[in-house]
Design an enzyme around this catalytic site. Sequence first.
Site, PDB file in Angstrom:
ATOM      1  N   SER A  95      36.021  36.431  56.334  1.00 18.08           N
ATOM      2  CA  SER A  95      36.257  35.950  55.003  1.00 18.08           C
ATOM      3  C   SER A  95      36.268  34.420  54.858  1.00 18.08           C
ATOM      4  O   SER A  95      36.085  33.924  53.749  1.00 18.08           O
ATOM      5  CB  SER A  95      37.595  36.495  54.498  1.00 18.08           C
ATOM      6  OG  SER A  95      38.664  35.976  55.260  1.00 18.08           O
ATOM      7  N   LYS A 139      40.886  26.523  53.510  1.00 21.20           N
ATOM      8  CA  LYS A 139      40.611  27.837  52.902  1.00 21.20           C
ATOM      9  C   LYS A 139      41.538  28.050  51.710  1.00 21.20           C
ATOM     10  O   LYS A 139      42.740  27.762  51.793  1.00 21.20           O
ATOM     11  CB  LYS A 139      40.826  28.921  53.966  1.00 21.20           C
ATOM     12  CG  LYS A 139      40.442  30.324  53.511  1.00 21.20           C
ATOM     13  CD  LYS A 139      40.558  31.307  54.672  1.00 21.20           C
ATOM     14  CE  LYS A 139      40.122  32.703  54.319  1.00 21.20           C
ATOM     15  NZ  LYS A 139      40.184  33.645  55.449  1.00 21.20           N
ATOM     16  N   SER A 178      38.075  36.896  60.614  1.00 15.61           N
ATOM     17  CA  SER A 178      37.600  36.037  59.525  1.00 15.61           C
ATOM     18  C   SER A 178      37.359  34.569  59.848  1.00 15.61           C
ATOM     19  O   SER A 178      36.785  33.849  59.032  1.00 15.61           O
ATOM     20  CB  SER A 178      38.570  36.108  58.359  1.00 15.61           C
ATOM     21  OG  SER A 178      38.266  37.247  57.606  1.00 15.61           O
TER      22      SER A 178
HETATM   23  N1  GLN Z   1      36.415  41.480  57.805  1.00 12.91           N
HETATM   24  C1  GLN Z   1      37.763  41.885  58.017  1.00 12.91           C
HETATM   25  C2  GLN Z   1      38.315  42.589  56.808  1.00 12.91           C
HETATM   26  O1  GLN Z   1      37.594  42.781  55.910  1.00 12.91           O
HETATM   27  C3  GLN Z   1      38.599  40.746  58.450  1.00 12.91           C
HETATM   28  C4  GLN Z   1      39.213  39.983  57.364  1.00 12.91           C
HETATM   29  C5  GLN Z   1      40.055  38.859  57.848  1.00 12.91           C
HETATM   30  O2  GLN Z   1      40.077  38.550  59.034  1.00 12.91           O
HETATM   31  N2  GLN Z   1      40.739  38.246  56.920  1.00 12.91           N
HETATM   32  O3  GLN Z   1      39.442  42.954  56.748  1.00 12.91           O
END
Ligand code: GLN
Length: 472
Positions: A154, A79, A178
């Site tokens: 994400s 990532k 994410s």
């Molecule tokens: N979807 C969540 C957010 O927008 C989780 C993001 C994450 O786990 N990095 O914060």
Amino acid sequence: MELSSLTAKKLSQMLRAKECSAAEILESILQQINISEKDVGAYITITEEIARKQAKVVDEKLKKGERLGDLAGIPIAVKDIICTEGILTTAASKILENFIPPYNATVVERLLANDMVITGKVNLDEFAMGSSCETSRLKVTKNPRDLKRVPGGSSGGSAAAVAANEAVLALGSDTGGSIRLPAAFCGVVGLKPTYGTVSRYGVIPLASSFDQVGPIGKTVEDVHMLFDAIAGEDTKDMTTLKNRKDEKEFDIRKLKIGIYKELFGERVNPEIATSVMNMAKSLESHGAAIKTVSIPYMEYLVPLYHIVMTIEAASNLGRHDGIRYGYKAKDFEDTEEMYCKTREEGFGAEVKRRIILGTFLSSAQFGGAYRQKAFFFKQKLAEAYAKAFEECDVLLSPTSATPAFKLGESVDPIEMYATDLCTVGANLASVPAISIPCGLVGKLPIGAQLIGPKYSEHFLFEVGEFYENNCK
Ligand code: GLN
């Protein structure tokens, strides 16, 4: 069968049996990237030449009979929020579009120590803020199972790369879901480890009291192997602990599965609820016991997460100022204007929204009241989970209330935040959770989430591997 479509476990066995070389595995992946990457768009940077050199070293070591890591020669995508020495690391933001870190994150060092082959850096929501990969400022990633749909976020690039056979394994990061959400949307396996299990040194932070790096793969077994390669104490990250394994023994006839009642509510797509319940039933048919378990505070989970996350994000993102590294605005009269323009141009809308909210919530006028209350409830929630684990060994729920949605469909931020409903609890309670494919809605994959007590990763793997080997 193409090498690129095989699991890490299988490829490792073939490599050791000299049925293929690391170079052949890599070429098969690069060929697949050539075929599908123009549609999927998982990668921000493909490190083809570096990967070829790494694969060559593995083949030479093999020839000489030298000791190799368990995942030697396995291609992995990282990532793009995880620092890689000499390789562009953008966090999918304009503010870091030219950032080349001078050092590796500890997790990357561990991949290299394991003789793995890094194929490149993959897309994400900007600074890991989002659930669909659509807040990325650099590119669009599509779901390999349906190119009209999002891969989830994400860590959307990580899950899409594995699902499209453009990498065998991938690293993601999970602050509120994410790793698990994109794993569910793309039909692969993803684990969010216990907080403090995997080093965050060299990982660009979102919310420091939740962030965890974790593995994504095609099977639970592959995720298990990658977890073992990256987990463990790191003196550069004071939140990490010495490897703490749950000693509980797995026996399917003694397994108590808690059905996480609140996460089967009316917001959950009925086909998803049925598929996840079918998973429970098939484990039950092998001897496991099922019982319904309730964890209160459901309606507070997402707001609570957003209070802590935005406060920490606003603070963490203060470092991007145009002076130290990254993007710097071109025209400005004085330092103040340089800061403002750099941040105005460098950050996207979602990042700005969170910085503003986090700054507001932590402003002096409230004297820390929001944060204090949030931490009080975070503690309460952790206690509620601990209590639930007195009644069962693992909690089972859907990973997501819906399957992957269409690109451009979820533009309302509040709607987007609601996609985290099933996943944020594990982050708030600091416990591990794994998403495992358990069926389809039409042609779209469904993820089932298994949550365990702190440090129960290996127990979760045993449950997941049992399901994969005996129930599918
Ligand atoms: N979807 C969540 C957010 O927008 C989780 C993001 C994450 O786990 N990095 O914060």
